[in-house]
Every structure is written in structure tokens, then in C-alpha cells.
Scaffold this motif. Structure first.
Motif, PDB file in Angstrom:
ATOM      1  N   PRO A  46      -7.199  40.229   4.872  1.00  0.00           N
ATOM      2  CA  PRO A  46      -8.047  41.355   4.474  1.00  0.00           C
ATOM      3  C   PRO A  46      -8.903  41.924   5.604  1.00  0.00           C
ATOM      4  O   PRO A  46      -9.352  43.074   5.520  1.00  0.00           O
ATOM      5  N   LEU A  50      -9.261  45.979   5.307  1.00  0.00           N
ATOM      6  CA  LEU A  50     -10.440  46.256   4.490  1.00  0.00           C
ATOM      7  C   LEU A  50     -10.539  47.716   4.097  1.00  0.00           C
ATOM      8  O   LEU A  50     -10.830  48.045   2.942  1.00  0.00           O
ATOM      9  N   ALA A  61     -16.384  49.398   1.794  1.00  0.00           N
ATOM     10  CA  ALA A  61     -15.903  48.406   2.753  1.00  0.00           C
ATOM     11  C   ALA A  61     -16.726  47.129   2.652  1.00  0.00           C
ATOM     12  O   ALA A  61     -16.194  46.017   2.786  1.00  0.00           O
ATOM     13  N   ALA A  64     -15.496  45.266  -0.319  1.00  0.00           N
ATOM     14  CA  ALA A  64     -14.168  44.724  -0.029  1.00  0.00           C
ATOM     15  C   ALA A  64     -14.260  43.491   0.858  1.00  0.00           C
ATOM     16  O   ALA A  64     -13.399  42.602   0.802  1.00  0.00           O
ATOM     17  N   GLY A  65     -15.327  43.401   1.659  1.00  0.00           N
ATOM     18  CA  GLY A  65     -15.508  42.240   2.520  1.00  0.00           C
ATOM     19  C   GLY A  65     -15.668  40.944   1.758  1.00  0.00           C
ATOM     20  O   GLY A  65     -15.485  39.853   2.323  1.00  0.00           O
TER      21      GLY A  65
END
Length: 408
Positions: A46, A50, A61, A64-65
């Protein structure tokens, strides 16, 4: 006359009969490296996806981290718990099951309709990470015992370095060309292939003794084990505090564009592969000394990067030395802990994996706080100081399986 059939009893197996050895032990060790490659590539994939993953699932973002942070935290918890849960199960069966679970997690990610489903899949990835690290780390020495045990352990851990050099960049390129879902689908196939190969190549690997929860407090009461874990925690936390933000560190150097940064990071990864085997060779003879040397070099390099920001060649040279040093951390730490706790090698491996993954999460978190506050120089100084402190931790006498004192 009555004839009685007599039976010749089969001799009872001796309790000290060694477990079966594979016909091709190095092939078996190579497949363990493939297992670490598959799990680490899945863990870090990922990072390169990302932006597209966040856009595809309509999250920021930063949100998503969490797909990177969550597996590390879960692995830190499950690494010591999984050997307790599987107890005396054959380790070949355990590894195959973990790789099948990894394949299912990747498939679930590839098909995820919403980000919460991705997080559920990444939780499963964390279970696989902790389990594979805890179980596979000590098997190299079982498959190839004796003088070559150090090289076997280094080969198992080479999957981590190769994942950084080849696995994650290849997955990122595939994601850019065909979409992030295709990249995770490809990792599904990779995990399935590795699971099948492990089932064919590995011999039966019965547990050398059931790991119980009480084993961990007993190990931690030994000063040599405690100090080694503190050393590893300081070193890995310092490394990831700085390395998580190595791209912006390099980009501040005049004339360093995205293409050059990518080439430098590739060079870092290649140096890491070399460092893995160099560290393994030194750790086979002096594991504690190898870890201390790595911490000294890594701390010095990260600290020197702070004033070297104005010079591209100096920064590039320091980055390569950084990769060479860090490449030996995993194998040296594993060998040192195994030597410190020869009576419970799998429990020691589980503690190692738990502390290592917790340090990854802590280092990335600390680096982020510093980067958003005091800035990148503070990130490098903090990471370098933590690594340098790891080199200063005291060493306790280490005894091998026969009770003889070995060189630290």
C-alpha cells in the motif's frame, strides 16, 4: 500341533531421533525466504499505491495510510500469541495455513467495495506477518544445522530485503499500469504459489516444544534477553523514524528529482540485500557484536545525513551505507536472541517479531510527529540518536545450547 504366529515388534522410536531432513535443504530454506518475501511485499504494497487506493475508495491519503499502520500493530500482538495458539502443530502445516490466509486477505483487498473491508483484510495480513516471522525465523537453523545455520537464517531473512528491492516496486508498477486491485490480485496468486511450494518442499517440522504464555515472562527475566530486545527496539524505532521520511529528506538536496530519488532508493535496497548476507556471516560468529556494529554505523549515517543535505553525492553515499547496515538488522537480531535463549528458540523468535513490528509502528508515528513539527532535521537527529543508543546497551554473557559461554 498348534502353530503360533510370532510377531517381531518394531523398535520404538528413540525420543532423541531428529526430525526428518529435506532432500534439498537449501531449496526448503529458499521457500521460507519466498514466504517472508510474500508477507513483507503484501505488508508494504500500500505504500506505493496509497494515492490510487484512496481515490478508488474515496478516502484521503492519510486515512488510506491506516492500511500500512494496522498490520504492523496487529503483527506486534499476534507474533507472541500465535505460537501459543498452535502449540504442537506441525510448523509446515502452520506456515501453509498462514500463506493461504495471506492469499485470502489479498483477494479480499482486491475485491473490497469499501475501505472498512480493506482494513479488515489488512488485519488478517497482520496476523500472517506476526505468524510467519515468529515461526519461519528459526527454521533455517533446523533445516541446515551446524556451521551453515547462519547462512540459512540470512537466506530466510533475505526475502525481506528482496521484497523492498523487487516486490514493492513491481507491485507499484503493476498498480500504476492496471490498477491497485490487480496488484493485490497478483499477490493473491503469489501467496498461493508459495503455500503450494512449502507443502511440497518442506519436511514435517514438529514443534520442538509447546510455547506457553508463561515462557515469555521466564525469558524476559533473563537480563541478556531483555537488553537484546531493548537494543532491537531502539535500533528499529530509530531507523523507521528516519526512513519513513527518507524521500523528503533526499528531495531537499538541490538537483534531486523524482527519477534520481527512485534510483537512490533502489540502490538502498540492493545494498540492503548485500547487508543481509554480510550481517548474517558476522552474526554466525559474533551475533551481539554484529548488532552493536550495525547500530553504530546506522546511527552515525543517519546523524550525518542532517548536515549533508546540501551535497547530492555525499547524501547518496550515506544512503547506500545506511542500506548496507540496516540489511543486517533482522538476521543479526534473530541470531543474537536465539543464542541468548537456546532453550526456547521459537518463543525468542516470537518476542523478536513482536518487538520489531511494534518498533516499526512507533518509529513511523514518532517520525510523523517530528516531521509535522520541528521538521526533517529533527527527524534525522532523533532517529540517529536512538540508533546510537542501541549501540550502547550493555551485553550479558550468552550461553549456547550446551551451556558454554559464546562471544557476544
Amino acid at each position: 500341533m498348534v502353530f503360533r504366529r510370532t510377531h517381531t515388534p518394531h523398535p520404538a522410536p528413540r525420543p532423541d531421533t531428529p526430525a526428518p531432513r529435506p532432500d534439498r535443504p537449501w531449496t526448503a530454506v529458499g521457500m521460507l525466504a519466498a514466504a517472508t518475501f510474500a508477507v513483507v511485499t503484501t505488508e508494504m504494497l500500500p505504500v506505493g499505491l496509497l494515492t490510487s487506493l484512496g481515490a478508488g475508495l474515496d478516502v484521503s491519503a492519510g486515512t488510506a495510510g491506516l492500511a500500512v499502520t494496522l498490520p504492523g500493530l496487529v503483527a506486534a500482538v499476534f507474533a507472541p500469541l500465535l505460537p501459543v495458539a498452535v502449540r504442537r502443530a506441525d510448523r509446515r502445516t502452520v506456515l501453509c495455513a498462514l500463506l493461504l490466509l495471506l492469499a485470502a486477505a489479498n483477494l479480499l483487498t482486491a475485491l473490497a467495495p469499501a475501505f472498512p473491508v480493506v482494513l479488515a483484510a489488512r488485519l488478517l495480513v497482520g496476523v500472517c506477518m506476526g505468524g510467519v516471522w515468529a515461526v519461519a525465523a528459526g527454521l533455517g537453523a533446523r533445516l541446515v544445522p551446524g556451521p551453515s545455520a547462519g547462512r540459512a537464517t540470512a537466506l530466510v531473512f533475505s526475502g525481506i530485503a528482496v521484497a523492498s528491492v523487487l516486490g514493492v516496486p513491481a507491485g507499484t508498477l503493476l498498480g500504476a499500469a492496471a490498477g491497485w486491485r490487480v496488484a493485490f490480485a497478483a499477490m493473491t496468486g503469489c501467496a498461493l504459489l508459495v503455500a503450494a511450494a512449502l507443502a511440497v518442499v518442506l519436511p514435517p517440522l514438529p514443534a520442538e516444544g509447546a510455547v506457553r504464555l508463561g515462557t515469555f515472562p521466564r525469558l524476559l527475566r533473563a537480563a541478556r534477553v531483555r537488553w537484546l530486545l531493548i537494543t532491537i527496539a531502539l535500533l528499529v524505532t530509530g531507523h523507521f523514524a528516519a526512513y519513513t521520511y527518507v524521500r523528503p529528506v533526499l528531495e531537499r538536496t538541490p538537483g534531486t528529482g523524482p527519477g534520481l530519488v527512485g534510483a537512490l532508493l533502489l540502490g538502498y535496497g540492493v545494498a540492503g540485500v548485500a547487508g543481509n548476507f554480510a550481517g548474517g556471516a558476522l552474526a554466525a560468529r559474533h551475533p551481539r557484536r554484529a548488532l552493536r556494529l550495525i547500530a553504530t554505523v546506522l546511527g552515525a549515517v543517519v546523524l550525518l545525513l542532517a548536515p549533508a543535505g546540501g551535497s547530492g553525492p555525499v547524501s547518496a553515499a550515506l544512503l547506500l551505507v545506511w542500506g548496507l547496515a540496516y540489511g543486517g538488522v533482522s538476521v543479526s537480531g534473530q541470531r543474537a536472541l536465539t543464542a541468548a535463549a537456546p532453550e526456547a528458540p521459537e518463543a525468542a523468535s516470537a518476542l523478536f517479531a513482536g518487538v520489531f513490528n511494534a518498533a516499526i509502528a512507533l518509529g513511523a508515528l514518532a517520525g510523523g510527529r517530528l516531521a509535522d513539527g520541528p521538521g526533517l532535521t529533527a527527524v534525522l537527529l532523533t532517529g540517529g540518536v536512538l540508533a546510537a543508543l542501541a549501540a550502547l546497551t550493555p551485553a550479558a554473557p550468552v550461553r549456547d545450547a550446551h551451556g558454554a559461554v559464546t562471544s557476544p
